[in-house]
Scaffold this motif. Structure first.
Motif, PDB file in Angstrom:
ATOM      1  N   ALA A 303       0.830  -1.200   0.000  1.00 43.72           N
ATOM      2  CA  ALA A 303       0.000   0.000   0.000  1.00 43.72           C
ATOM      3  C   ALA A 303       0.870   1.257   0.000  1.00 43.72           C
ATOM      4  CB  ALA A 303      -0.931   0.000   1.211  1.00 43.72           C
ATOM      5  N   GLY A 304       1.955   1.226   0.769  1.00 41.37           N
ATOM      6  CA  GLY A 304       2.876   2.363   0.776  1.00 41.37           C
ATOM      7  C   GLY A 304       3.518   2.582  -0.574  1.00 41.37           C
ATOM      8  N   ALA A 305       3.951   1.481  -1.217  1.00 43.00           N
ATOM      9  CA  ALA A 305       4.569   1.589  -2.543  1.00 43.00           C
ATOM     10  C   ALA A 305       3.576   2.143  -3.557  1.00 43.00           C
ATOM     11  CB  ALA A 305       5.082   0.224  -2.987  1.00 43.00           C
ATOM     12  N   GLU A 306       2.340   1.705  -3.470  1.00 40.16           N
ATOM     13  CA  GLU A 306       1.317   2.192  -4.406  1.00 40.16           C
ATOM     14  C   GLU A 306       1.081   3.691  -4.221  1.00 40.16           C
ATOM     15  OE1 GLU A 306      -3.309   1.265  -5.764  1.00 40.16           O
ATOM     16  OE2 GLU A 306      -2.392   0.182  -4.089  1.00 40.16           O
ATOM     17  N   THR A 307       1.016   4.133  -2.976  1.00 45.47           N
ATOM     18  CA  THR A 307       0.834   5.553  -2.697  1.00 45.47           C
ATOM     19  C   THR A 307       1.988   6.372  -3.267  1.00 45.47           C
ATOM     20  OG1 THR A 307      -0.397   5.085  -0.671  1.00 45.47           O
ATOM     21  CG2 THR A 307       0.574   7.275  -0.866  1.00 45.47           C
ATOM     22  N   LEU A 308       3.197   5.833  -3.177  1.00 43.86           N
ATOM     23  CA  LEU A 308       4.377   6.521  -3.682  1.00 43.86           C
ATOM     24  C   LEU A 308       4.502   6.461  -5.200  1.00 43.86           C
ATOM     25  CD1 LEU A 308       6.857   5.240  -0.970  1.00 43.86           C
ATOM     26  CD2 LEU A 308       6.289   7.643  -1.372  1.00 43.86           C
ATOM     27  N   GLY A 309       3.724   5.596  -5.826  1.00 40.92           N
ATOM     28  CA  GLY A 309       3.831   5.441  -7.272  1.00 40.92           C
ATOM     29  C   GLY A 309       4.960   4.526  -7.701  1.00 40.92           C
ATOM     30  N   TRP A 310       5.481   3.724  -6.751  1.00 37.83           N
ATOM     31  CA  TRP A 310       6.535   2.771  -7.088  1.00 37.83           C
ATOM     32  C   TRP A 310       5.923   1.548  -7.759  1.00 37.83           C
ATOM     33  CZ3 TRP A 310       9.552   2.616  -1.785  1.00 37.83           C
ATOM     34  CH2 TRP A 310      10.253   3.829  -1.624  1.00 37.83           C
ATOM     35  N   GLU A 311       6.578   1.034  -8.780  1.00 36.06           N
ATOM     36  CA  GLU A 311       6.050  -0.119  -9.497  1.00 36.06           C
ATOM     37  C   GLU A 311       6.176  -1.408  -8.699  1.00 36.06           C
ATOM     38  OE1 GLU A 311       7.855  -0.353 -13.310  1.00 36.06           O
ATOM     39  OE2 GLU A 311       6.943   1.511 -14.052  1.00 36.06           O
ATOM     40  N   SER A 312       7.180  -1.477  -7.833  1.00 38.46           N
ATOM     41  CA  SER A 312       7.382  -2.695  -7.038  1.00 38.46           C
ATOM     42  C   SER A 312       8.158  -2.348  -5.779  1.00 38.46           C
ATOM     43  CB  SER A 312       8.155  -3.745  -7.846  1.00 38.46           C
ATOM     44  OG  SER A 312       9.523  -3.367  -7.963  1.00 38.46           O
ATOM     45  N   LEU A 313       8.333  -3.341  -4.936  1.00 35.57           N
ATOM     46  CA  LEU A 313       9.131  -3.192  -3.717  1.00 35.57           C
ATOM     47  C   LEU A 313      10.537  -3.756  -3.892  1.00 35.57           C
ATOM     48  CD1 LEU A 313       6.360  -4.063  -1.134  1.00 35.57           C
ATOM     49  CD2 LEU A 313       7.609  -1.894  -1.230  1.00 35.57           C
ATOM     50  N   GLY A 314      10.891  -4.100  -5.122  1.00 31.38           N
ATOM     51  CA  GLY A 314      12.245  -4.558  -5.411  1.00 31.38           C
ATOM     52  C   GLY A 314      12.659  -5.748  -4.581  1.00 31.38           C
ATOM     53  N   ALA A 315      13.877  -5.659  -4.029  1.00 31.24           N
ATOM     54  CA  ALA A 315      14.444  -6.793  -3.303  1.00 31.24           C
ATOM     55  C   ALA A 315      13.804  -7.009  -1.942  1.00 31.24           C
ATOM     56  CB  ALA A 315      15.956  -6.601  -3.140  1.00 31.24           C
TER      57      ALA A 315
END
Length: 324
Positions: A303-315
């Motif tokens: 949910a945090g990544a989505e709010t930030l507009g990040w495509e994924s959480l990476g590693a």
């Protein structure tokens, strides 16, 4: 707060480091060598001899001595800390980490050490987190603590982790159930904003006067000391004890020996703080049990990544695969 474009961070990377080609007589000699190599690679930086916390020192990378890491002169290894400038979350920070660790691996030996850690400071911009947002984050750090513990080495949790103790162990929360601890943080938002923010800090970062540190420093009542807990909220005080003003610091991550590791902990900490803004206010009640499951933590981070507009959480996904 409007969370779109409203967060920034800084990262502190502790290292036990030695040159591959030179024998350095002290940490400062090594630091100057490292500083020159980083500058040549395009990373603006300076050696911060006195570990000065003034704003000017966060305009570029700085190199400071880290006294909690025992140096090993006989092995040409010295403890130091790389302190980043303040980065917007939507910036080139991952590229800078890659460049820095390329320099480190090309010219230096990085020695693994349980004394090393990676700290991430997160702040709101252009305005700091409000008292209610700070309380929401504090509640989330307590509720999701069991799941976060599974992502770090054993040396960074439990009785082995002096420098990143559970915030639940502090004098204001010790002995409370999780539900009771969350309820005390709800109570902090009933007063003025400044008082509420201070109340959150005191509930999360109070340290006992009868501790060895308290006795040695002549303390007669419990006092605020953030640098021994997993989450340090003392940067939110009007005059911070230590570190950048207006930040909350995640201190539990272990040392990073590569750019991917450092980027993972940055991603985790930032996504957690942003996700907590939405989830934290609703936490509480009889259903909290002993805290969150790994699945709940993953949902928060996503949910945090989505709010930030990040495509994924990476590693960060790899951390979950390796947990336990």
């Amino acid at each position: 707060m409007n969370h779109q474009n409203s967060f920034q961070f800084g990262v502190e990377i502790e290292l036990l480091l030695g040159s591959r080609k030179k024998v350095h007589p002290n940490w400062k000699s090594l630091a100057k060598d490292l500083s020159k190599r980083l500058a040549k690679a395009g990373i603006p930086n300076h050696v911060n001899d006195n570990n000065d916390k003034s704003p000017d020192n966060y305009r570029e990378w700085s190199i400071t001595q880290e006294i909690t890491i025992p140096s090993q002169p006989a092995k040409n290894l010295w403890g130091l800390e790389l302190v980043s400038p303040i980065y917007p979350v939507y910036s080139y920070w991952a590229s800078d980490l890659s460049t820095i660790f390329t320099v480190l691996h090309n010219s230096f030996n990085l020695s693994p050490s349980p004394h090393c850690s990676t700290h991430v400071h997160i702040s709101g911009t252009p305005t700091p987190l409000s008292a209610s947002e700070l309380a929401a984050l504090a509640k989330a750090t307590l509720y999701y603590e069991p799941a976060l513990d599974l992502l770090v080495p054993a040396s960074r949790r439990g009785s082995a982790a002096y420098w990143c103790q559970s915030n639940l162990s502090n004098p204001t929360l010790a002995g409370l159930t999780l539900d009771e601890a969350l309820a005390t943080l709800d109570d902090t938002c009933s007063g003025p904003t400044d008082d509420g923010g201070r109340a959150v800090v005191e509930r999360m970062n109070l340290f006992p006067a009868n501790s060895a540190y308290g006795r040695a420093h002549g303390k007669h009542k419990d006092f605020v000391r953030g640098k021994v807990y997993k989450w340090d909220f003392t940067g939110m005080l009007p005059v911070p004890q230590n570190g950048p003003r207006g930040t909350v610091e995640y201190r539990q991550a272990p040392g990073s020996l590569g750019a991917d590791e450092a980027a993972t902990w940055v991603t985790l900490a930032v996504a957690f703080v942003v996700g907590a803004m939405a989830v934290g206010p609703s936490l509480g009640g009889e259903g909290v049990g002993l805290g969150a499951s790994p699945e709940e933590l993953w949902a928060l981070l996503a949910a945090g990544a989505e709010t930030l507009g990040w495509e994924s959480l990476g590693a960060v996904e790899d951390l979950f695969a390796r947990r336990g």
